[in-house]
Structure formats: structure tokens, C-alpha cells
Design an enzyme around this catalytic site. Structure first.
Site, PDB file in Angstrom:
ATOM      1  N   GLU A   1      39.106  46.681   3.479  1.00  8.06           N
ATOM      2  CA  GLU A   1      38.968  46.513   0.855  1.00  8.06           C
ATOM      3  C   GLU A   1      40.915  46.755   1.738  1.00  8.06           C
ATOM      4  OE1 GLU A   1      35.309  47.794   0.112  1.00  8.06           O
ATOM      5  OE2 GLU A   1      36.925  49.302  -0.266  1.00  8.06           O
TER       6      GLU A   1
ATOM      7  N   ARG B   1      35.521  59.852  -2.698  1.00  9.64           N
ATOM      8  CA  ARG B   1      33.857  59.330  -3.048  1.00  9.64           C
ATOM      9  C   ARG B   1      33.928  61.028  -4.322  1.00  9.64           C
ATOM     10  NH1 ARG B   1      31.716  54.192  -2.868  1.00  9.64           N
ATOM     11  NH2 ARG B   1      29.291  55.642  -3.109  1.00  9.64           N
TER      12      ARG B   1
ATOM     13  N   HIS C   1      37.550  52.348  -8.395  1.00  7.59           N
ATOM     14  CA  HIS C   1      36.578  51.932  -7.477  1.00  7.59           C
ATOM     15  C   HIS C   1      36.805  52.872  -6.241  1.00  7.59           C
ATOM     16  CE1 HIS C   1      34.957  49.903  -3.765  1.00  7.59           C
ATOM     17  NE2 HIS C   1      35.929  49.604  -2.903  1.00  7.59           N
TER      18      HIS C   1
ATOM     19  N   PHE D   1      24.227  42.712 -11.265  1.00  3.28           N
ATOM     20  CA  PHE D   1      25.030  42.340 -11.587  1.00  3.28           C
ATOM     21  C   PHE D   1      27.312  41.587 -11.669  1.00  3.28           C
ATOM     22  CE2 PHE D   1      24.597  46.139  -8.882  1.00  3.28           C
ATOM     23  CZ  PHE D   1      26.029  45.642  -8.612  1.00  3.28           C
TER      24      PHE D   1
ATOM     25  N   LYS E   1      40.298  50.155 -12.446  1.00  4.54           N
ATOM     26  CA  LYS E   1      40.025  49.158 -12.685  1.00  4.54           C
ATOM     27  C   LYS E   1      40.763  48.193 -14.442  1.00  4.54           C
ATOM     28  CE  LYS E   1      35.314  49.628 -10.405  1.00  4.54           C
ATOM     29  NZ  LYS E   1      34.038  49.834 -10.373  1.00  4.54           N
TER      30      LYS E   1
ATOM     31  N   ARG F   1      35.530  60.010 -13.039  1.00  3.52           N
ATOM     32  CA  ARG F   1      34.839  59.359 -13.888  1.00  3.52           C
ATOM     33  C   ARG F   1      33.673  59.765 -15.029  1.00  3.52           C
ATOM     34  NH1 ARG F   1      31.470  55.316  -9.241  1.00  3.52           N
ATOM     35  NH2 ARG F   1      33.430  53.971  -9.126  1.00  3.52           N
TER      36      ARG F   1
ATOM     37  N   TYR G   1      34.100  41.895  -3.742  1.00  2.00           N
ATOM     38  CA  TYR G   1      32.764  42.060  -4.190  1.00  2.00           C
ATOM     39  C   TYR G   1      31.514  40.837  -3.221  1.00  2.00           C
ATOM     40  CZ  TYR G   1      34.442  46.324  -7.127  1.00  2.00           C
ATOM     41  OH  TYR G   1      34.913  47.027  -7.687  1.00  2.00           O
TER      42      TYR G   1
ATOM     43  N   ASN H   1      33.272  51.637 -15.302  1.00  2.00           N
ATOM     44  CA  ASN H   1      33.340  52.740 -14.532  1.00  2.00           C
ATOM     45  C   ASN H   1      34.748  53.572 -13.949  1.00  2.00           C
ATOM     46  OD1 ASN H   1      33.596  51.539 -12.664  1.00  2.00           O
ATOM     47  ND2 ASN H   1      32.045  52.311 -11.372  1.00  2.00           N
TER      48      ASN H   1
HETATM   49  P1  CMP Z   1      32.490  49.769  -7.743  1.00  2.00           P
HETATM   50  O1  CMP Z   1      32.143  51.798  -6.657  1.00  2.00           O
HETATM   51  O2  CMP Z   1      33.508  49.499  -7.775  1.00  2.00           O
HETATM   52  O3  CMP Z   1      31.154  49.383  -6.434  1.00  2.00           O
HETATM   53  C1  CMP Z   1      30.800  47.737  -6.812  1.00  2.00           C
HETATM   54  C2  CMP Z   1      30.537  48.069  -8.588  1.00  2.00           C
HETATM   55  O4  CMP Z   1      29.584  47.374  -9.260  1.00  2.00           O
HETATM   56  C3  CMP Z   1      30.481  49.452  -9.010  1.00  2.00           C
HETATM   57  O5  CMP Z   1      31.261  50.532  -8.739  1.00  2.00           O
HETATM   58  C4  CMP Z   1      30.113  49.597 -10.291  1.00  2.00           C
HETATM   59  O6  CMP Z   1      30.867  48.966 -11.120  1.00  2.00           O
HETATM   60  C5  CMP Z   1      29.145  47.587 -10.609  1.00  2.00           C
HETATM   61  N1  CMP Z   1      27.652  48.312 -10.823  1.00  2.00           N
HETATM   62  C6  CMP Z   1      27.358  49.498 -10.048  1.00  2.00           C
HETATM   63  N2  CMP Z   1      25.632  49.295 -10.459  1.00  2.00           N
HETATM   64  C7  CMP Z   1      26.005  48.274 -11.874  1.00  2.00           C
HETATM   65  C8  CMP Z   1      25.319  47.868 -12.909  1.00  2.00           C
HETATM   66  N3  CMP Z   1      23.983  48.068 -12.541  1.00  2.00           N
HETATM   67  N4  CMP Z   1      25.639  46.889 -14.134  1.00  2.00           N
HETATM   68  C9  CMP Z   1      27.010  46.554 -13.736  1.00  2.00           C
HETATM   69  N5  CMP Z   1      28.068  47.038 -12.899  1.00  2.00           N
HETATM   70  C10 CMP Z   1      26.958  47.872 -11.804  1.00  2.00           C
END
Ligand code: CMP
Length: 149
Positions: free
Chosen positions: A138, A97, A127, A69, A21, A114, A61, A124
Site C-alpha cells: 500500500e 490498528r 485506513h 460494499f 479518508k 475512529r 481496494y 470511518n
Molecule cells: P478500511 O480499513 O479502509 O478497509 C476496507 C474498508 O471497507 C473499511 O475500512 C470500510 O471503510 C469499508 N467497509 C468494510 N465493511 C463495510 C461495510 N459493511 N459497508 C461499507 N463499507 C465497509
């Protein structure tokens, strides 16, 4: 079932999709993350660096559209370049994962990507697909069949 179809099906269930990311790109962590991915036994079968528009990030997304969010996520994911890749390994989705760790880095275990590189639940670092079906969707979002080796 033809042999080619069976082989494709077999490969798909052993592949996952990842994005490094914008936060990780900005901090210069792309190489470190790719090294962790390779060391964990994943083979990179497609890879590109690109910059998602807000529209494309929103499309990727879309499943989170109703989440509070979503706006923040789209802003963040279109903030700068990302590296998209398809990874191959036995049990790829589940094992990847485990390698990336919990969505919230505060809960991520030692040795995960992470834990090493993420700063918050939003920013984070990486993905990882959550199912074989989403891994295929994807991967196809970023790569044509000719770009998947
Ligand atoms: P990812 O695994 O890419 O899939 C969905 C993304 O949404 C997740 O990682 C986070 O980056 C984001 N995400 C999930 N929960 C939250 C949250 N509570 N606030 C902001 N971003 C979030």
C-alpha cells in the site's frame, strides 16, 4: 544478506500505511488525526494529499472486489481528497490498528481515532494496513522509493 537489505527489511516490518479518508478531510479533521498519530509515537516518513480517481480507488481496494460494499467503498474513497502517509514505529501495523479502533465506530474504544472521528462502518475516517506485507504494498501504491524517508 547485505546490510542495506537487512536494514530495509527491518524498516518495512516497523512501518504501516494510512489514509485519512474523504469524510475526515471534508470535516476538517486531518490536523486532529495527524496529531493523534504523532502523540501515539508514530513518525511520518512519507505523506501526500491527493484525490483518488474511481479507477485508482478500485485498484487500491481490489482485494474487496467481491464484497457487497465494494461499489459504495470506491464511490466514497473517490469522493474527495485523502491524505496518504507511511508511519514508522516499533510494531507499527498492530499498534496503529489499536490506535484507529474497530472498523465499525460503534465498536471503537474510547481514545481511538475512529471513536473520535468516524461516523459509520463505511465512512470511518482512516485506513490502516492489516499486515506488514500489505503495508509495504500500500505504501508503494502511493509513494516512490525516493518519497519514502
Ligand atoms: P478500511 O480499513 O479502509 O478497509 C476496507 C474498508 O471497507 C473499511 O475500512 C470500510 O471503510 C469499508 N467497509 C468494510 N465493511 C463495510 C461495510 N459493511 N459497508 C461499507 N463499507 C465497509
Amino acid at each position: 544478506m547485505s546490510l542495506i537489505f537487512a536494514a530495509k527489511l527491518y524498516n518495512m516490518t516497523n512501518r504501516t500505511f494510512t489514509m485519512i479518508k474523504p469524510d475526515a478531510t471534508e470535516k476538517g479533521n486531518t490536523g486532529g488525526i495527524l496529531q493523534m498519530i504523532n502523540k501515539a509515537g508514530f513518525r511520518i516518513v512519507a505523506m501526500k494529499m491527493t484525490h483518488l480517481s474511481k479507477e485508482k480507488a478500485g485498484e487500491f481496494y481490489a482485494v474487496h472486489k467481491e464484497r457487497p460494499f465494494y461499489g459504495e467503498l470506491v464511490e466514497f474513497m473517490s469522493r474527495g481528497p485523502i491524505t496518504a502517509a507511511i508511519l514508522e514505529k516499533e510494531n507499527a501495523v498492530e499498534d496503529f490498528r489499536k490506535l484507529i479502533g474497530a472498523t465499525n465506530p460503534a465498536n471503537a474504544e474510547e481514545g481511538t481515532i475512529r471513536k473520535a472521528y468516524a461516523t459509520s462502518i463505511g465512512e470511518n475516517a482512516v485506513h490502516g494496513s492489516d499486515s506488514n506485507e500489505n503495508a509495504a504494498i500500500e505504501g508503494d501504491f502511493f509513494f516512490s522509493k525516493l518519497e519514502q524517508f
